[in-house]
Design an enzyme around this catalytic site. Structure first.
Site, PDB file in Angstrom:
ATOM      1  N   ASP A  99      20.824  -7.644  45.544  1.00  0.00           N
ATOM      2  CA  ASP A  99      19.841  -6.729  44.622  1.00  0.00           C
ATOM      3  C   ASP A  99      18.797  -7.478  44.177  1.00  0.00           C
ATOM      4  O   ASP A  99      18.604  -8.704  44.326  1.00  0.00           O
ATOM      5  CB  ASP A  99      20.776  -6.117  43.846  1.00  0.00           C
ATOM      6  CG  ASP A  99      20.497  -4.726  43.438  1.00  0.00           C
ATOM      7  OD1 ASP A  99      19.484  -4.400  43.087  1.00  0.00           O
ATOM      8  OD2 ASP A  99      21.233  -3.591  43.837  1.00  0.00           O
ATOM      9  N   HIS A 103      15.738  -2.405  46.008  1.00  0.00           N
ATOM     10  CA  HIS A 103      16.484  -3.261  45.334  1.00  0.00           C
ATOM     11  C   HIS A 103      16.406  -4.779  45.966  1.00  0.00           C
ATOM     12  O   HIS A 103      17.507  -5.508  46.104  1.00  0.00           O
ATOM     13  CB  HIS A 103      18.106  -2.948  45.683  1.00  0.00           C
ATOM     14  CG  HIS A 103      18.233  -1.590  44.743  1.00  0.00           C
ATOM     15  ND1 HIS A 103      18.762  -1.771  43.344  1.00  0.00           N
ATOM     16  CD2 HIS A 103      18.471  -0.211  45.209  1.00  0.00           C
ATOM     17  CE1 HIS A 103      18.920  -0.494  42.916  1.00  0.00           C
ATOM     18  NE2 HIS A 103      18.815   0.342  43.743  1.00  0.00           N
ATOM     19  N   GLU A 137      17.464   4.353  46.385  1.00  0.00           N
ATOM     20  CA  GLU A 137      16.687   4.293  45.437  1.00  0.00           C
ATOM     21  C   GLU A 137      15.300   3.447  45.835  1.00  0.00           C
ATOM     22  O   GLU A 137      14.747   2.826  44.988  1.00  0.00           O
ATOM     23  CB  GLU A 137      17.376   3.778  44.154  1.00  0.00           C
ATOM     24  CG  GLU A 137      18.429   4.487  43.778  1.00  0.00           C
ATOM     25  CD  GLU A 137      19.139   4.059  42.487  1.00  0.00           C
ATOM     26  OE1 GLU A 137      19.869   4.705  41.901  1.00  0.00           O
ATOM     27  OE2 GLU A 137      19.362   2.712  42.501  1.00  0.00           O
TER      28      GLU A 137
END
Length: 649
Positions: free
Chosen positions: A217, A291, A369
């Site tokens: 991440d 990420h 995301e």
């Protein structure tokens, strides 16, 4: 962390209309050796449990018979260790005995009712018998057997003066779903190999069989990849910060980047073997194209943004603006460039090694995301859209996902991503992990994608489980009663494509393994029962009773857990004349709430809550505590009246 701007309701779960009384027939001894009553409390609730007369007592010498002991070595070792450690009794394993204490039997002819992971457990006054089709079933039968003994069986040291009795029962049990998972985010904060093993040890007690490791991440890359040394030399390390993640000040250039760590390939092999010995598969996740700041800080050429040469692994400073909802607006470009061929070469190298290290069928490639604002302005992305006939940015990400899936497939694995991969079009063979509620999982299953349900509103264990005054503040709440309502196979879904379900633990606000345990338990009990037990066996009142028995077991096992079920829920309203009205609602039955407004500490001799409270004009603090009878059971909660005033606005 997954951002979802919705209100998690703290409604109470209505107990099923059928009565499911908890059985209280097991005799154990207290520290004095006196007989007391303890209930049968197996979690997750078995498919069938019939209580019989009498009880079984462990003898001083326990003879464990297993004919095919080579196939059952995991269960034999596990059961023997648990018995000898806490009871001090001697356990011997034999292939044949005239009078064995415990028999572990693999069926020579398959019992179709039990499948691969089911078992039958028969406890009689003189003998215990566990039968199953496969070794995994024996292992789960062992877990249920151990839960029949006094809670002290969980102790890591010898416990004396206990009557080691178990009630006589007949149990028939098998899981509802084959994929029963917990996701552990080791990217935001690094957790050691030993801590991951402890996580596995804790989860198998409740028949979970899938560990989803979130390995990469913005805050860290956690797995050694040979030939790409900067991933762990640079990408695994950040600046140590203490406080509230997301609000940290940006690190200065001279602050040491020594916080973090990674797993060597030998570590991964050891963890995989450790998990397999406990019938757990490990699902690796490499989260791309968003990420990905740890990747980009290590190899800036994989970004679309020239300024990436100045990027660093995130240490908890703000890098996303969520004020406009999802997808977020990126303050730094944390995405891999979908128009850069070097990205696909990089991922091919990574996935070649990941596929060899993890024998599980699936590799999770994230897909959630990914911000659009840097892609929208990038000339390379614009050229890609023109060349490939892509009209929207979601189609750009779909192009990326399809190429990544082909890389995954080329390694002999199956591709899985978060439900955003459905946007812009997705390959028919892609599997979907549905986190933004159930609707995307239902959609994907009805379109014949394999689906794992892990919705925020029931299964996000990083969410607050009590009032924000008592624990690190997160943007949403998930109390135990809500988690227990999880039904991973809802009406209207093509059930054959729901291959499983899981709960997810994101660790932005979780800095230590003790806090990991606190956030997972007891909500993991609710998830375990939702994905193992038949839905008609679920009953909130009965579950609460069993959960409280397992608190004792966790105490002996030295596992931290949240006592939030004993905390009242604060609801604040305004009366017609604008006065502050405070309602205190217990999450479970049988509790009394006592309170004070005078800055002193209440006990059961203080006013008892019976109706909504009106704060005195000059009061600055409301203190509350819960009791069961004459005994305090909840935490003392000190609630500033100013906070309540803000909530009522």
């Amino acid at each position: 962390m997954k951002k979802l701007f919705l209100i998690i309701s703290c409604c109470f779960f209505t107990a099923n209309t059928f009565a499911q009384s908890i059985i209280t027939e097991t005799e154990i001894g207290d520290s004095e050796g006196a007989a007391v009553q303890t209930p049968i409390a197996i979690i997750p609730e078995p498919v069938s449990l019939v209580k019989k007369a009498g009880s079984f007592t462990l003898p001083e010498n326990v003879i464990l018979q297993a004919v095919r002991s080579g196939e059952l070595k995991q269960s034999i070792a596990y059961l023997s260790d648990r018995i000898t450690t806490s009871t001090g009794k001697f356990v011997s394993t034999v292939s044949n005995s005239n009078h064995p204490t415990i028999k572990l039997i693999l069926n020579t002819q398959e019992d179709t009712q039990l499948g691969k992971e089911g078992y039958k457990l028969n406890v009689n006054p003189t003998q215990v018998v566990i039968t199953a089709n496969q070794p995994a079933g024996i292992f789960y039968g062992v877990q249920s057997l151990l839960q029949l003994f006094p809670a002290e069986i969980e102790s890591k040291e010898l416990v004396k003066d206990i009557k080691w009795k178990a009630p006589c029962v007949d149990v028939v049990d098998y899981p509802k779903l084959g994929w029963r998972g917990l996701m552990f985010d080791v990217a935001r904060h690094f957790f050691t190999k030993q801590e991951v093993k402890q996580f596995i040890d804790d989860m198998v007690r409740y028949k979970f069989n899938l560990l989803h490791l979130h390995l990469a991440d913005d805050e860290g890359w956690r797995i050694e990849i040979k030939g790409l040394p900067k991933l762990t030399e640079v990408g695994a390390w950040s600046v140590k910060k203490t406080g509230t993640f997301g609000d940290f000040t940006p690190p200065t250039p001279d602050e040491p980047r020594t916080y973090g760590g990674f797993y060597t390939q030998e570590d991964i092999k050891e963890l995989v073997q450790y998990a397999q010995e406990r019938f757990v598969n490990i699902l690796p996740e490499i989260d791309v194209p968003g990420h990905s700041l740890a990747i980009i800080a290590s190899y800036p050429e994989l970004s679309c943004t020239p300024d990436a040469v100045n990027y660093k692994v995130r240490s908890g400073e703000k890098i996303m603006d969520w004020s406009r909802g999802a997808p977020p607006t990126a303050l730094v470009d944390n995405t891999l460039c979908p128009a850069n061929e070097k990205v696909y070469v990089f991922l091919d190298s990574v996935l070649t090694q990941v596929a060899k290290l993890f024998p599980f069928d699936y590799i999770h490639m994230g897909g959630d995301e990914a911000p659009h604002n840097f892609w929208e302005k990038n000339d390379q992305v614009k050229a890609l859209m023109l060349r490939e006939g892509l009209k929207t940015i979601p189609q750009v990400q779909a192009y990326f996902e399809k190429r990544v899936e082909q890389i995954v497939i080329s390694k002999g694995k199956k591709f899985m991503g978060w439900d955003e991969i459905l946007e812009g079009g997705v390959s028919p063979t892609a599997a979907v992990m549905s986190w933004r509620g159930m609707k995307y999982g239902i959609q994907a299953a009805n379109e014949k994608h394999n689906v794992v349900m892990s919705p925020t509103d029931f299964a996000y264990l990083d969410y607050m489980q009590a009032d924000p005054i008592t624990e690190p503040k997160v943007y949403a709440s998930l109390r135990l009663n809500k988690a227990y309502q999880f039904n991973p196979v809802p009406a209207g879904v093509n059930a054959q494509y729901v291959i499983g379900a899981q709960a997810n633990l994101w660790t932005e606000q979780i800095f230590t393994f003790r806090q990991v345990e606190y956030m997972v338990y007891p909500r993991a009990f609710a998830i375990a029962e939702s994905i193992w037990s038949p839905i008609e066996k679920k009953n909130w009142t009965n579950f609460v009773d069993r959960t409280q028995q397992h608190f004792k077991r966790l105490d002996f096992a030295e596992v931290k857990y949240s006592p939030a079920i004993y905390d009242p829920i604060f609801t604040v309203k305004r009366s017609a004349d604008k006065q502050l009205m405070i309602e205190l609602t217990p999450e479970i039955d049988g509790l009394d709430i006592y309170y004070s407004f005078d800055n002193s500490t209440p006990d059961r001799f203080y006013p008892k809550y019976t109706a909504a409270l009106q704060a005195p004009k000059d009061a600055s603090m409301l203190r509350v505590i819960t009791y069961r009878g004459k005994q305090p059971i909840g935490r003392l909660i000190s609630m500033p009246v100013a906070d309540l005033q803000k909530r009522a606005r």
